[in-house]
Every structure is written in C-alpha cells, then in structure tokens.
Design a protein around this motif. Structure first.
Motif, mmCIF file in Angstrom:
data_model
loop_
_atom_site.group_PDB
_atom_site.id
_atom_site.type_symbol
_atom_site.label_atom_id
_atom_site.label_comp_id
_atom_site.label_asym_id
_atom_site.label_seq_id
_atom_site.Cartn_x
_atom_site.Cartn_y
_atom_site.Cartn_z
ATOM 1 N N LEU A 13 -5.851 2.874 10.698
ATOM 2 C CA LEU A 13 -6.984 3.336 9.909
ATOM 3 C C LEU A 13 -8.279 2.751 10.457
ATOM 4 O O LEU A 13 -8.262 1.762 11.190
ATOM 5 C CB LEU A 13 -6.819 2.880 8.452
ATOM 6 N N ILE A 14 -9.391 3.339 10.045
ATOM 7 C CA ILE A 14 -10.703 2.788 10.370
ATOM 8 C C ILE A 14 -11.116 1.900 9.206
ATOM 9 O O ILE A 14 -10.898 2.248 8.044
ATOM 10 C CB ILE A 14 -11.724 3.910 10.606
ATOM 11 N N ALA A 15 -11.712 0.777 9.488
ATOM 12 C CA ALA A 15 -12.061 -0.219 8.469
ATOM 13 C C ALA A 15 -13.231 0.248 7.603
ATOM 14 O O ALA A 15 -14.321 -0.319 7.624
ATOM 15 C CB ALA A 15 -12.379 -1.555 9.127
ATOM 16 N N LEU A 16 -12.982 1.286 6.828
ATOM 17 C CA LEU A 16 -13.941 1.823 5.864
ATOM 18 C C LEU A 16 -13.298 1.783 4.487
ATOM 19 O O LEU A 16 -12.074 1.676 4.373
ATOM 20 C CB LEU A 16 -14.296 3.266 6.228
ATOM 21 N N PRO A 17 -14.071 1.878 3.411
ATOM 22 C CA PRO A 17 -13.493 1.814 2.067
ATOM 23 C C PRO A 17 -12.353 2.805 1.820
ATOM 24 O O PRO A 17 -11.418 2.509 1.077
ATOM 25 C CB PRO A 17 -14.690 2.097 1.155
ATOM 26 N N THR A 43 4.014 -3.922 -3.840
ATOM 27 C CA THR A 43 3.708 -3.799 -2.412
ATOM 28 C C THR A 43 2.349 -3.152 -2.203
ATOM 29 O O THR A 43 1.568 -3.583 -1.346
ATOM 30 C CB THR A 43 4.803 -2.992 -1.699
ATOM 31 N N SER A 44 2.052 -2.134 -2.981
ATOM 32 C CA SER A 44 0.764 -1.461 -2.871
ATOM 33 C C SER A 44 -0.381 -2.427 -3.191
ATOM 34 O O SER A 44 -1.393 -2.458 -2.481
ATOM 35 C CB SER A 44 0.705 -0.247 -3.794
ATOM 36 N N ARG A 45 -0.220 -3.221 -4.246
ATOM 37 C CA ARG A 45 -1.259 -4.211 -4.583
ATOM 38 C C ARG A 45 -1.484 -5.180 -3.428
ATOM 39 O O ARG A 45 -2.629 -5.479 -3.065
ATOM 40 C CB ARG A 45 -0.878 -4.990 -5.842
ATOM 41 N N ALA A 46 -0.392 -5.689 -2.858
ATOM 42 C CA ALA A 46 -0.508 -6.663 -1.756
ATOM 43 C C ALA A 46 -1.173 -6.030 -0.542
ATOM 44 O O ALA A 46 -2.096 -6.610 0.050
ATOM 45 C CB ALA A 46 0.874 -7.197 -1.391
ATOM 46 N N ALA A 47 -0.723 -4.835 -0.161
ATOM 47 C CA ALA A 47 -1.279 -4.170 1.021
ATOM 48 C C ALA A 47 -2.749 -3.816 0.812
ATOM 49 O O ALA A 47 -3.587 -4.045 1.695
ATOM 50 C CB ALA A 47 -0.469 -2.921 1.347
ATOM 51 N N CYS A 48 -3.078 -3.279 -0.352
ATOM 52 C CA CYS A 48 -4.465 -2.893 -0.636
ATOM 53 C C CYS A 48 -5.389 -4.116 -0.673
ATOM 54 O O CYS A 48 -6.533 -4.043 -0.231
ATOM 55 C CB CYS A 48 -4.546 -2.102 -1.937
ATOM 56 N N GLN A 49 -4.887 -5.228 -1.175
ATOM 57 C CA GLN A 49 -5.691 -6.451 -1.194
ATOM 58 C C GLN A 49 -5.996 -6.913 0.234
ATOM 59 O O GLN A 49 -7.131 -7.275 0.545
ATOM 60 C CB GLN A 49 -4.969 -7.557 -1.960
ATOM 61 N N LEU A 50 -4.979 -6.887 1.109
ATOM 62 C CA LEU A 50 -5.191 -7.301 2.497
ATOM 63 C C LEU A 50 -6.183 -6.370 3.204
ATOM 64 O O LEU A 50 -7.068 -6.824 3.933
ATOM 65 C CB LEU A 50 -3.860 -7.334 3.249
ATOM 66 N N VAL A 51 -6.040 -5.073 2.981
ATOM 67 C CA VAL A 51 -6.946 -4.101 3.615
ATOM 68 C C VAL A 51 -8.357 -4.250 3.053
ATOM 69 O O VAL A 51 -9.339 -4.186 3.803
ATOM 70 C CB VAL A 51 -6.411 -2.661 3.450
ATOM 71 N N ILE A 66 -7.749 -0.779 11.889
ATOM 72 C CA ILE A 66 -6.814 -1.600 11.121
ATOM 73 C C ILE A 66 -5.434 -0.984 11.314
ATOM 74 O O ILE A 66 -5.291 0.229 11.215
ATOM 75 C CB ILE A 66 -7.128 -1.558 9.616
ATOM 76 N N THR A 67 -4.439 -1.797 11.553
ATOM 77 C CA THR A 67 -3.063 -1.322 11.548
ATOM 78 C C THR A 67 -2.378 -1.905 10.327
ATOM 79 O O THR A 67 -2.375 -3.126 10.132
ATOM 80 C CB THR A 67 -2.306 -1.744 12.823
ATOM 81 N N VAL A 68 -1.836 -1.033 9.496
ATOM 82 C CA VAL A 68 -1.072 -1.446 8.324
ATOM 83 C C VAL A 68 0.392 -1.181 8.661
ATOM 84 O O VAL A 68 0.752 -0.067 9.040
ATOM 85 C CB VAL A 68 -1.483 -0.647 7.066
ATOM 86 N N ARG A 69 1.209 -2.215 8.556
ATOM 87 C CA ARG A 69 2.624 -2.101 8.935
ATOM 88 C C ARG A 69 3.504 -2.602 7.798
ATOM 89 O O ARG A 69 3.222 -3.631 7.192
ATOM 90 C CB ARG A 69 2.888 -2.919 10.190
ATOM 91 N N LEU A 70 4.573 -1.862 7.544
ATOM 92 C CA LEU A 70 5.598 -2.274 6.590
ATOM 93 C C LEU A 70 6.886 -2.481 7.373
ATOM 94 O O LEU A 70 7.264 -1.632 8.178
ATOM 95 C CB LEU A 70 5.811 -1.188 5.527
#
Length: 147
Positions: A13-17, A43-51, A66-70
């Motif tokens: 993703l691009i680091a935008l809102p 998991t969504s809360r944790a990932a969204c907080q990090l992003v 940004i790379t988001v990986r599970l």
C-alpha cells in the motif's frame, strides 16, 4: 520468513490514510480464507494500529510504500508492517490450532466473469492500438500532475 511459516499473504500500500481501511479489508479477507474468523477483530485492530502509526509518520507529499503481511507461524498469527522498518505483533491462534491445521485456501486460476465479458466484447485486431491509446492517456495524466 520463518521456516515454521505455513501460510503467508501480503499487500503493498501507499502510506496514505486510505491504507488503514485497505488493511482492515485485507485482514478480513485473508482470515476468512484461512478459516480464522474468530481472530478477525483482534487482528484487524493490531494491523490497523501498526499501519496508522506508519501513515501518521509519513510525509504526505511523498508517501512511501507499506507492506502489510500476515503469517501463520507455529501456534501464532504474525502481523507485520514494513515501511523500511519492520514492526510486528504476534497473536496466539485459537486453542487447539497450529499452523499446520489451518486450512489453506483453494484458488482456481480462472478469469472473472467481467474479464471474460470484456475480452469477448473486444474486437480481435491485435490490440496494439488500444494499448497505445491507454498508454498515451496515462502519460498525459502523469505529465499534467507535474504542472
């Protein structure tokens, strides 16, 4: 990647809102595919907080990737966010589950109905003119943004 990893999926993703909402959708989709629905909210809360932390610290005039990986690794689900600096959170899998017992999704390599319909509607003439026309519009749009 850890050798105990049995399942992995990532999204760039691009680091935008908007990356926060995309992360939420990505987590929900991946965990549904992996039959880990009970873990979706946490998991969504944790990932969204990090992003969110990455987006808040990004330069809005020149946002990076940004790379988001599970990853399912052993008896844990690992959420990783990488923007040049890797941060992660580990969440325990539900009781009795291990990485090897998480069902892997079955994906068919077939085209969607929409893609089949579009290709059926396209005239068969090599497509070179269409590709060139699309490329011209893209280049025009990019040049216009630099003005």
């Amino acid at each position: 990647m850890n050798s105990d990893t049995t399942q992995v999926d990532d999204l760039q993703l691009i680091a935008l809102p908007s990356a926060v909402n995309c992360t939420d959708l990505f987590v929900r989709f991946a965990l549904s595919e992996w039959s880990l629905r009970p873990m979706v909210e946490e998991t969504s809360r944790a990932a969204c907080q990090l992003v969110t932390e990455v987006v808040d610290n990004a330069d809005p005039r020149a946002p990076g990737l940004i790379t988001v990986r599970l990853r399912v690794c052993g008896d844990r689900l690992v959420v990783e966010v990488d923007d040049g600096r890797l941060v992660s959170r580990e969440l325990p899998l539900p009781a009795g589950l291990t990485g090897s017992s998480v069902p892997l999704p079955r994906r068919e390599r077939r085209r969607s109905r929409a893609a089949e319909q579009i290709s059926a509607e396209q005239p068969v003439h090599g497509g070179a003119e269409i590709g060139h026309e699309v490329m011209q519009r893209i280049l025009f749009g990019l040049n216009r943004d630099q003005d």
